[in-house]
Design a protein around this motif. Structure first.
Motif, mmCIF file in Angstrom:
data_model
loop_
_atom_site.group_PDB
_atom_site.id
_atom_site.type_symbol
_atom_site.label_atom_id
_atom_site.label_comp_id
_atom_site.label_asym_id
_atom_site.label_seq_id
_atom_site.Cartn_x
_atom_site.Cartn_y
_atom_site.Cartn_z
ATOM 1 N N LEU A 52 -18.631 7.442 0.441
ATOM 2 C CA LEU A 52 -17.613 6.544 0.896
ATOM 3 C C LEU A 52 -16.155 7.066 -0.145
ATOM 4 O O LEU A 52 -16.251 7.229 -1.157
ATOM 5 C CB LEU A 52 -17.777 5.221 0.365
ATOM 6 C CG LEU A 52 -19.010 4.474 0.808
ATOM 7 C CD1 LEU A 52 -19.106 3.186 0.239
ATOM 8 C CD2 LEU A 52 -19.065 4.637 2.518
ATOM 9 N N PHE A 53 -15.145 7.589 0.684
ATOM 10 C CA PHE A 53 -14.085 8.073 0.104
ATOM 11 C C PHE A 53 -13.014 6.984 -0.182
ATOM 12 O O PHE A 53 -12.503 6.171 0.773
ATOM 13 C CB PHE A 53 -13.347 9.084 1.028
ATOM 14 C CG PHE A 53 -13.857 10.330 0.792
ATOM 15 C CD1 PHE A 53 -13.282 10.996 -0.149
ATOM 16 C CD2 PHE A 53 -15.027 10.983 1.570
ATOM 17 C CE1 PHE A 53 -13.978 12.491 -0.385
ATOM 18 C CE2 PHE A 53 -15.450 12.157 1.492
ATOM 19 C CZ PHE A 53 -14.884 13.034 0.417
ATOM 20 N N ASP A 54 -12.881 6.553 -1.337
ATOM 21 C CA ASP A 54 -11.767 5.391 -1.829
ATOM 22 C C ASP A 54 -10.275 6.127 -1.613
ATOM 23 O O ASP A 54 -9.950 6.493 -2.813
ATOM 24 C CB ASP A 54 -12.175 4.713 -3.001
ATOM 25 C CG ASP A 54 -11.313 3.599 -3.235
ATOM 26 O OD1 ASP A 54 -10.281 3.385 -2.674
ATOM 27 O OD2 ASP A 54 -11.364 2.930 -4.251
ATOM 28 N N ARG A 55 -9.706 6.327 -0.792
ATOM 29 C CA ARG A 55 -8.782 7.242 -0.422
ATOM 30 C C ARG A 55 -9.038 8.426 -0.077
ATOM 31 O O ARG A 55 -9.921 8.875 -0.886
ATOM 32 C CB ARG A 55 -7.662 7.166 -1.278
ATOM 33 C CG ARG A 55 -6.797 5.602 -1.570
ATOM 34 C CD ARG A 55 -5.534 5.935 -2.295
ATOM 35 N NE ARG A 55 -4.668 4.559 -2.489
ATOM 36 C CZ ARG A 55 -4.127 3.945 -1.423
ATOM 37 N NH1 ARG A 55 -4.004 4.726 -0.444
ATOM 38 N NH2 ARG A 55 -3.466 3.102 -1.668
ATOM 39 N N SER A 56 -8.677 9.315 0.637
ATOM 40 C CA SER A 56 -9.271 10.667 1.243
ATOM 41 C C SER A 56 -7.764 11.784 1.226
ATOM 42 O O SER A 56 -6.761 11.579 0.518
ATOM 43 C CB SER A 56 -9.822 10.518 2.333
ATOM 44 O OG SER A 56 -8.730 10.116 3.523
ATOM 45 N N TRP A 57 -8.186 12.538 2.067
ATOM 46 C CA TRP A 57 -7.269 13.485 2.536
ATOM 47 C C TRP A 57 -5.948 12.967 2.824
ATOM 48 O O TRP A 57 -5.076 13.887 3.270
ATOM 49 C CB TRP A 57 -7.722 14.910 3.203
ATOM 50 C CG TRP A 57 -8.681 14.324 4.472
ATOM 51 C CD1 TRP A 57 -8.237 13.924 5.539
ATOM 52 C CD2 TRP A 57 -10.100 14.255 4.476
ATOM 53 N NE1 TRP A 57 -9.071 13.618 6.331
ATOM 54 C CE2 TRP A 57 -10.584 13.845 5.754
ATOM 55 C CE3 TRP A 57 -11.036 14.510 3.147
ATOM 56 C CZ2 TRP A 57 -11.886 13.745 6.121
ATOM 57 C CZ3 TRP A 57 -12.370 14.224 3.687
ATOM 58 C CH2 TRP A 57 -12.823 13.776 5.143
ATOM 59 N N TYR A 58 -6.131 11.764 3.379
ATOM 60 C CA TYR A 58 -4.843 11.344 4.117
ATOM 61 C C TYR A 58 -3.754 10.871 2.872
ATOM 62 O O TYR A 58 -2.699 10.150 3.455
ATOM 63 C CB TYR A 58 -5.113 9.891 5.017
ATOM 64 C CG TYR A 58 -5.908 10.508 6.280
ATOM 65 C CD1 TYR A 58 -4.881 10.840 7.115
ATOM 66 C CD2 TYR A 58 -7.198 10.444 6.432
ATOM 67 C CE1 TYR A 58 -5.532 11.515 8.582
ATOM 68 C CE2 TYR A 58 -7.750 11.031 7.749
ATOM 69 C CZ TYR A 58 -6.817 11.522 8.751
ATOM 70 O OH TYR A 58 -7.388 11.803 9.553
ATOM 71 N N ASN A 59 -4.027 11.113 1.615
ATOM 72 C CA ASN A 59 -3.121 11.011 0.819
ATOM 73 C C ASN A 59 -1.594 11.753 1.168
ATOM 74 O O ASN A 59 -0.408 11.221 0.923
ATOM 75 C CB ASN A 59 -3.523 11.479 -0.445
ATOM 76 C CG ASN A 59 -4.090 10.137 -1.346
ATOM 77 O OD1 ASN A 59 -4.136 8.985 -1.088
ATOM 78 N ND2 ASN A 59 -5.101 10.785 -2.316
#
Length: 304
Positions: free
Chosen positions: A140-147
């Protein structure tokens, strides 16, 4: 029923109740904080789910998550779930409820800090790749590359050319992940301007929550409209057949958690995994063994 069996049953009930108390404590803390801040707000909060219904559904869904976890291990699946959304949108609370009953060796959370100087000069996706799952894992990514499409864009941490390259690359990057066998699920937690303001005030007034407020959070309030435009373009340009976005209406935190978990369970068909019967083996006892007492200076004081 013998007294021994009754004692064992009581202990089992107490153990189950103790595991439920963990969730109850978290929810009571949130309710307490809501009430604290609501006293100073002009409009009453919207009616949320009745606590009894919320807990009943949460525990049922968490039981299903355990079944899903067993299936992921059994079938050697690789699962990635991205949690994105505005600051204070409830991503962390949802992630906690997903992982709460799961094996941390199977389901783990990745929450990366700001990139180092070295990472800033790498291929953009490089720092995320080492955290991707192997067979039988859920990440589970708590924020990801979409930063890059959100905070980096709005706060000027990337150039327009870097942003455009991200939009060109991310659909192909995610298609590569899916082709490699990864199940990729992307959630955006959506809240209103008013709800974010309310949650920030909650954090400001509670010393137990103030650590959640960062200078970047404060800036996000100033740039609400820029974040909205960034989100809209991000969803439009990265919503693909292979890796679609799913929007969670998150003004009501309880409903958001239940809706997200229920939807997540629907994305991966799973069944019960056949398991051998587990029997606790008898302990080997030796007549000459005596358990040594713990020295008094090593004991934690029993204050409770």
């Amino acid at each position: 029923m013998s007294q021994t069996h009754q004692d064992q049953l009581n202990r089992i009930k107490a153990e189950i109740a103790d595991s439920f108390d963990e969730e109850l404590e978290m929810q009571m803390e949130e309710d307490r904080l809501d009430d604290l801040v609501a006293e100073g707000m002009s409009e009453p909060a919207e009616q949320t789910l009745e606590r009894k219904i919320y807990f009943r559904e949460l525990f049922r869904l968490q039981h299903e998550l355990v079944r899903l976890q067993d299936w992921v291990q059994h079938k050697k699946l690789k699962v990635v779930v991205l949690f994105e959304g505005r600051d204070s949108a409830g991503k962390g609370g949802a992630i906690k409820r997903v992982t709460q009953r799961l094996n941390p060796r199977v389901c783990r959370t990745v929450a990366l800090p700001a990139p180092t100087e070295r990472e800033r000069h790498q291929w953009y996706f490089q720092r995320y790749v080492p955290h991707l799952p192997t067979a039988g894992e859920i990440v589970l990514f708590d924020r990801s590359w979409y930063n890059r499409a959100g905070v980096e864009r709005v706060m000027g941490f990337c150039t327009p050319d870097e942003l455009e390259e991200f939009f060109r690359s991310v659909p192909e990057f995610e298609r590569m992940l899916v082709r490699s066998g990864i199940v990729l699920i992307k959630y955006w937690f959506s809240i209103t301007d008013e709800e974010q303001e309310f949650r920030f005030k909650m954090r400001i007034h509670d010393p137990l929550k103030q650590w959640k407020l960062s200078p970047m959070d404060m800036e996000s309030r100033v740039h609400w409209e820029e974040y909205t435009k960034a989100k809209e373009e991000m969803l439009a340009r990265t919503h693909t057949k292979e890796a679609p976005w799913w929007v969670v209406q998150a003004v009501d935190k309880k409903r958001a958690r239940l809706n997200c978990i229920a939807h997540l369970l629907e994305q991966i068909p799973y069944e019960d995994v056949p398991k051998p019967e587990i029997q606790l083996p008898d302990r080997i006892r030796h007549a000459d063994y005596n358990r040594a007492p713990v020295p008094a200076e090593m004991r934690v004081p029993e204050r409770y």
